[in-house]
Design an enzyme around this catalytic site. Structure first.
Site, PDB file in Angstrom:
ATOM      1  N   CYS A  96       3.176  10.085   4.740  1.00 19.11           N
ATOM      2  CA  CYS A  96       2.737   8.978   3.703  1.00 19.11           C
ATOM      3  C   CYS A  96       4.002   8.223   3.380  1.00 19.11           C
ATOM      4  CB  CYS A  96       2.145   9.651   2.505  1.00 19.11           C
ATOM      5  SG  CYS A  96       1.986   8.502   1.180  1.00 19.11           S
ATOM      6  N   THR A  97       4.156   6.998   3.388  1.00 20.33           N
ATOM      7  CA  THR A  97       5.267   6.222   3.125  1.00 20.33           C
ATOM      8  C   THR A  97       6.150   6.071   1.892  1.00 20.33           C
ATOM      9  OG1 THR A  97       4.051   4.226   2.435  1.00 20.33           O
ATOM     10  CG2 THR A  97       4.609   4.433   4.968  1.00 20.33           C
ATOM     11  N   GLU A  98       5.420   6.980   0.769  1.00 17.72           N
ATOM     12  CA  GLU A  98       5.885   7.118  -0.512  1.00 17.72           C
ATOM     13  C   GLU A  98       6.733   8.439  -0.628  1.00 17.72           C
ATOM     14  OE1 GLU A  98       3.476   4.028  -1.065  1.00 17.72           O
ATOM     15  OE2 GLU A  98       2.675   5.994  -0.407  1.00 17.72           O
ATOM     16  N   THR A 141       2.182   1.625   5.787  1.00 15.05           N
ATOM     17  CA  THR A 141       1.498   2.797   5.344  1.00 15.05           C
ATOM     18  C   THR A 141       1.004   3.812   6.385  1.00 15.05           C
ATOM     19  OG1 THR A 141      -0.887   3.350   4.301  1.00 15.05           O
ATOM     20  CG2 THR A 141      -0.756   1.084   4.990  1.00 15.05           C
ATOM     21  N   ASN A 142       0.574   4.890   6.232  1.00 14.88           N
ATOM     22  CA  ASN A 142       0.143   5.878   7.106  1.00 14.88           C
ATOM     23  C   ASN A 142      -1.316   5.755   7.426  1.00 14.88           C
ATOM     24  OD1 ASN A 142       2.638   7.947   8.573  1.00 14.88           O
ATOM     25  ND2 ASN A 142       3.165   7.214   6.591  1.00 14.88           N
ATOM     26  N   THR A 143      -1.731   5.964   5.874  1.00 20.25           N
ATOM     27  CA  THR A 143      -3.206   6.061   6.007  1.00 20.25           C
ATOM     28  C   THR A 143      -3.971   5.095   6.434  1.00 20.25           C
ATOM     29  OG1 THR A 143      -3.197   7.243   3.847  1.00 20.25           O
ATOM     30  CG2 THR A 143      -5.199   6.328   4.252  1.00 20.25           C
ATOM     31  N   MET A 202       1.003  -1.220  -0.150  1.00 14.89           N
ATOM     32  CA  MET A 202       0.002   0.017  -0.006  1.00 14.89           C
ATOM     33  C   MET A 202       0.840   1.245   0.162  1.00 14.89           C
ATOM     34  SD  MET A 202      -2.567  -1.721   2.831  1.00 14.89           S
ATOM     35  CE  MET A 202      -1.284  -2.139   3.751  1.00 14.89           C
ATOM     36  N   GLN A 262     -10.841   2.955   0.484  1.00 13.24           N
ATOM     37  CA  GLN A 262     -10.657   4.216   1.030  1.00 13.24           C
ATOM     38  C   GLN A 262     -11.663   5.456   0.557  1.00 13.24           C
ATOM     39  OE1 GLN A 262      -6.399   4.622   0.008  1.00 13.24           O
ATOM     40  NE2 GLN A 262      -5.863   3.602   2.140  1.00 13.24           N
TER      41      GLN A 262
END
Length: 230
Positions: free
Chosen positions: A196-198, A83-85, A10, A52
């Site tokens: 956000c991990t990206e 993932t943060n979300t 994710m 989501q």
């Protein structure tokens, strides 16, 4: 060494970063041929992303609860959600397993406090910036959390889903993020949490006058600390 359980996918772009960072840190700690003992369950992001944006958080939670249970059954001794979300459903995941769930907000808050940054800017998906599931954890640690304005939030969110999650790294998008950081700096931010991990794929320390607290890197560090018994 304790076994780390990763819920990835994710997106898989940032999950690959978790794998790299965790193994690099174990190697640095234990020696050149050492690597992490870990399991990864990588979900199909498509159904999660659809849930989501449709507000079907219980459906998304069910996918991740299943993944967490599979990791525990496979021998994982902690769960790290990459993932943060989706930390919006962290409590549901923790309630479904008997091993520790390492929350992504904890190392981010500790990192901010360690450099005496009491006011932080938060970048992430619209869900993370606009809802309280991550912010309230940071506030509970004594931080003041600033988020971009509405137009800026739309740009930050769009770039995450349309570009970073599919491996597109754009100089133009980096400049957009840099302008957002400048705006947060003017409002009093002392550090920026890359929530956000990206985002760490796009922004590096040299791209910001403020310290960048990359949740991917910090979360990976907390997983290694757990695995090595720190």
């Amino acid at each position: 060494m304790r076994t780390i359980g990763l819920i990835g996918g994710m997106s898989w772009e940032s999950s690959a970063e978790y794998y790299r960072l965790i193994n690099q840190q174990v190697r640095d700690r234990l020696g050149p041929l050492r690597s992490a003992q870990l399991l990864m369950y990588s979900v199909d992001f498509g159904p999660v992303e659809q849930a989501q944006h449709a507000g079907r958080w219980d459906d998304a939670a069910a996918i991740l609860v299943d993944a967490a249970r599979r990791l525990e059954a496979g021998g994982a001794e902690c769960v790290v959600l990459c993932t943060n979300t989706m930390h919006k459903v962290a409590e549901q995941i923790q309630a479904a397993i008997s091993i520790p769930f390492l929350h992504i907000a904890e190392p981010a808050a500790q990192a901010a406090l360690s450099i005496d940054a009491r006011t932080v800017g938060l970048l992430g998906t619209a869900f993370t910036m606009e809802q309280d599931f991550l912010k309230q954890r940071l506030v509970a640690k004594g931080l003041t959390v600033l988020v971009p304005d509405e137009t800026e939030r739309k740009d930050v969110h769009r770039i995450i889903y349309d570009e970073l999650c599919v491996g597109v790294i754009s100089d133009q998008s980096r400049e957009i993020y840099q302008r957002v950081i400048e705006s947060l700096t003017a409002r009093g931010a002392q550090a920026i949490i890359l929530g956000c991990t990206e985002i760490g794929l796009l922004l590096k320390p040299e791209h910001s006058a403020l310290p960048l607290l990359d949740t991917t890197e910090l979360h990976a560090q907390s997983a290694v600390a757990f695995a090595l018994g720190d």
